[in-house]
Enzyme design. Structure first.
Site, short mmCIF file in Angstrom:
data_model
loop_
_atom_site.label_atom_id
_atom_site.label_comp_id
_atom_site.label_asym_id
_atom_site.label_seq_id
_atom_site.Cartn_x
_atom_site.Cartn_y
_atom_site.Cartn_z
N ARG A 110 46.75 18.17 43.46
CA ARG A 110 47.57 18.52 42.28
C ARG A 110 48.41 17.36 41.76
NH1 ARG A 110 48.84 23.31 45.20
NH2 ARG A 110 47.36 24.94 44.75
N LYS A 132 46.96 9.09 28.71
CA LYS A 132 45.77 9.91 28.44
C LYS A 132 44.69 9.57 29.46
CE LYS A 132 45.76 10.81 23.47
NZ LYS A 132 44.93 10.62 22.26
N GLU A 174 41.16 -2.84 18.27
CA GLU A 174 42.27 -1.91 18.57
C GLU A 174 43.62 -2.54 18.23
OE1 GLU A 174 42.57 1.34 19.83
OE2 GLU A 174 40.43 1.73 19.97
N LYS A 212 52.52 0.68 20.72
CA LYS A 212 51.98 1.93 21.26
C LYS A 212 53.02 2.64 22.12
CE LYS A 212 48.21 4.34 23.23
NZ LYS A 212 46.89 4.38 23.81
N GLU A 222 51.08 14.11 21.92
CA GLU A 222 50.32 14.04 20.68
C GLU A 222 50.43 15.30 19.83
OE1 GLU A 222 46.56 12.13 21.12
OE2 GLU A 222 45.86 12.86 19.20
N ARG A 226 51.75 10.47 17.09
CA ARG A 226 50.81 9.79 17.97
C ARG A 226 49.37 9.92 17.50
NH1 ARG A 226 50.53 10.16 24.55
NH2 ARG A 226 48.63 8.96 24.83
N ASN A 230 44.77 7.57 16.30
CA ASN A 230 43.34 7.89 16.21
C ASN A 230 42.72 7.38 14.92
OD1 ASN A 230 42.84 9.23 18.70
ND2 ASN A 230 44.12 10.91 17.95
N HIS A 233 39.12 6.62 14.61
CA HIS A 233 38.44 7.35 15.68
C HIS A 233 37.67 8.57 15.20
CE1 HIS A 233 40.86 4.72 18.13
NE2 HIS A 233 40.32 5.19 19.24
N HIS A 237 34.17 8.23 16.71
CA HIS A 237 33.61 9.13 17.73
C HIS A 237 32.24 9.66 17.33
CE1 HIS A 237 37.64 10.18 19.92
NE2 HIS A 237 37.14 9.01 20.26
N HIS A 250 33.31 0.94 22.37
CA HIS A 250 34.27 1.83 21.74
C HIS A 250 35.03 1.12 20.61
CE1 HIS A 250 37.21 4.94 21.14
NE2 HIS A 250 38.19 4.12 21.45
#
Lengths: 346, 346
Positions: A110, A132, A174, A212, A222, A226, A230, A233, A237, A250
């Protein structure tokens, strides 16, 4: 230099941008890495880790292995080494390694601590900040995961010396993204300075990380601004998905995605064509791809809905109004988007 | 009645102990349940849920299916139903359903909300409070998971009407555990009142939930006193593991585990034999098993080290000093433990 991260929930950690210092941990440690980075730099890193017990788990290299099977492989290693709740995982590699190590750490008993030593420019400026973590599945990218913050991030620019030119460029994409979304001055600095100089790349990493970090500290989960990170993206994606993560890195897909987003922003009258061109010029300077051939525009459009940011039957676009200022909107008509897509269906 | 939970990280939610009220959610909802509970009570629950879209995923019943494969099954259903980040999972069943639904919710798109409607006495008093979620794997029980708090817990005592007697007793074992570890007055109340009365069981659920809620609010991530809730579990987990989770219900294994822990507490001079007997008498009153035949004491001892609370080569025991007051210790000599284990090797 060190960037200090402080999140609303009181999590604090340092991002050190410098030659790797001695890492001292009074616990068991597992280093997670891949064969490529291991062959190049594992000895160097191992010389810098002092712990009760250090073991290494090497997982297959590549986005196609960013899945639950690899997580299971990491966890099995941890159980076999009898890691306890105080043990620490160290992610040593690019963004894929970082995302998987963090996710494995989030669920082992956990949740245990993890540290990042990112080796690609992309992961140094992007993936190592923000907590993330996650993996892909057949429905899409990063659809399963957790928010789990590292206890420390060590960015050693030395690793960039062995980074392939294409991967370096993907990282620059990026950096450009960060500047376009939040920092006009940084963008202008990027137009004027060559990132192939060691001093400049350090500065650029620090500026990206700071930007960032500021965004994430405002919005850890997010729910608000935030999401602007993206930018590029939403389109990126789909491109990665269509090409099965095998054609583009990416950062490259994000590069193309930014150009597409810009064209949409110009089309709906949000940004000037001139600013869109400045962004494209900067990307091209580093040989970042800016074009992509869409085979079936309807199919491409449908793919947006599999992206987790747009499952509510609305597509969320991040569109620049100006360089350094973005808008998050789900109110773009399908027709306008199709216009842009058709422009890429050569 | 309602118990209000407030955690140090500002998470707040209500535990309602009463007939199920109308649940209104302006989102997509997935109800996770199993065939047993679905056959008995799904219609009743569905009549109480109003949402944008409600679907049901039925997973196999039993601890042996509490694994990543079932999590994958739940997640796949959620992806197919295109749940977004605002969607809500509802755990409708016992502790296994609650643990898995919470874990799936914690990782779907890096975390969505979930609600609990626990149907067994055990999950009503124990599993629905505290945010512990997870699954078992070949190394042991609950070794993979996350801390993820529900947005609401609805405990409807009506479901107990169809609960098998053995499962009811297993729930009582956890109630006794709560009293022995933290609340002497509650223990005395239990000695004097019959939990087969509907009014009494409501009171006992509320007292248990309040006690656990207080402990969890003090120590959400189990760094301190919360570990005392594992009283009976150090032994209990080994018993469950040795019998492959097929002989005893969790609460039953904990019942035996408490008797073993008590004998150890008596053996090291921590608790009086008389108090140990009072606890045993209360357990026996509800036909909770208090005996277990250990085949190989060395093997049993070795199994402690696979438990996640004791991977650091030390075994953590929770031993009562008095009824209502426990001590967490890892300083018990192997010899003393072996003495107790030998007493169970008939």
């Amino acid at each position: 230099m060190t960037v200090k991260i402080e999140l609303p929930d009181n999590t604090k950690y340092d991002i050190n941008i410098e030659s790797l210092k001695q890492i001292k941990l009074d616990t068991k440690v597992v280093v997670v890495t891949n064969p490529t980075i291991s062959a190049l730099h594992l000895d160097y890193v191992m010389q810098h880790i002092q712990a009760k017990e250090v073991s290494v788990v090497t997982v297959p290299d590549g986005e196609e292995y960013k899945n639950m099977e690899t997580i299971d492989m990491i966890l099995t290693h941890c159980f076999e080494k009898r890691l306890d709740r105080k043990s620490v995982l160290i992610a040593f590699g690019g963004g894929v390694i970082g995302d998987m190590t963090g996710f494995a750490a989030s669920m082992y008993q956990r949740g245990i601590d993890f540290m990042q030593i990112p080796t690609t420019l992309l992961s140094q400026v992007d993936a190592s900040v923000g907590g993330k973590t996650g993996v892909n599945n057949k429905f899409g990218k990063n659809l399963i995961g957790a928010f789990h913050q590292p206890i420390e991030v060590n960015i050693d620019p030395y690793f960039l010396s062995t980074l392939p030119k294409r991967e370096f460029a993907a990282g620059v994409a990026e950096i450009v993204k960060m500047a376009v979304t939040f920092n006009k001055d940084f963008f202008e600095w990027l137009e004027q300075n060559d990132l192939n100089s060691e001093e400049n790349i350090k500065t650029a990493i620090a500026k990206s990380v700071e930007t960032k970090a500021w965004v994430v500290s405002q919005d850890e989960k997010e729910k608000g601004i935030r999401a602007a990170l993206n930018y590029g993206h939403t389109f990126g994606h789909v491109i990665e998905n269509e090409t099965k993560y095998s054609t583009y890195l990416h950062g490259e897909a994000v590069g193309i995605g930014m150009v597409m987003a810009n064209e949409l922003a110009v089309k709906v009258g949000m940004m000037s064509a001139q600013e869109a061109q400045r962004i494209k010029t900067l990307l091209e300077k580093y040989d970042i791809p800016t074009d992509y051939e869409i085979k079936d525009v309807e199919d491409f459009y449908e793919h947006f809905f599999l992206d987790k940011k747009s499952m509510d039957n609305k597509i969320k676009f991040i569109l620049p109004k100006h360089i350094g200022d973005c808008e998050i909107t789900d109110a773009i008509e399908k027709e306008r988007v199709m216009d842009v897509l058709k422009g890429f269906a050569h």
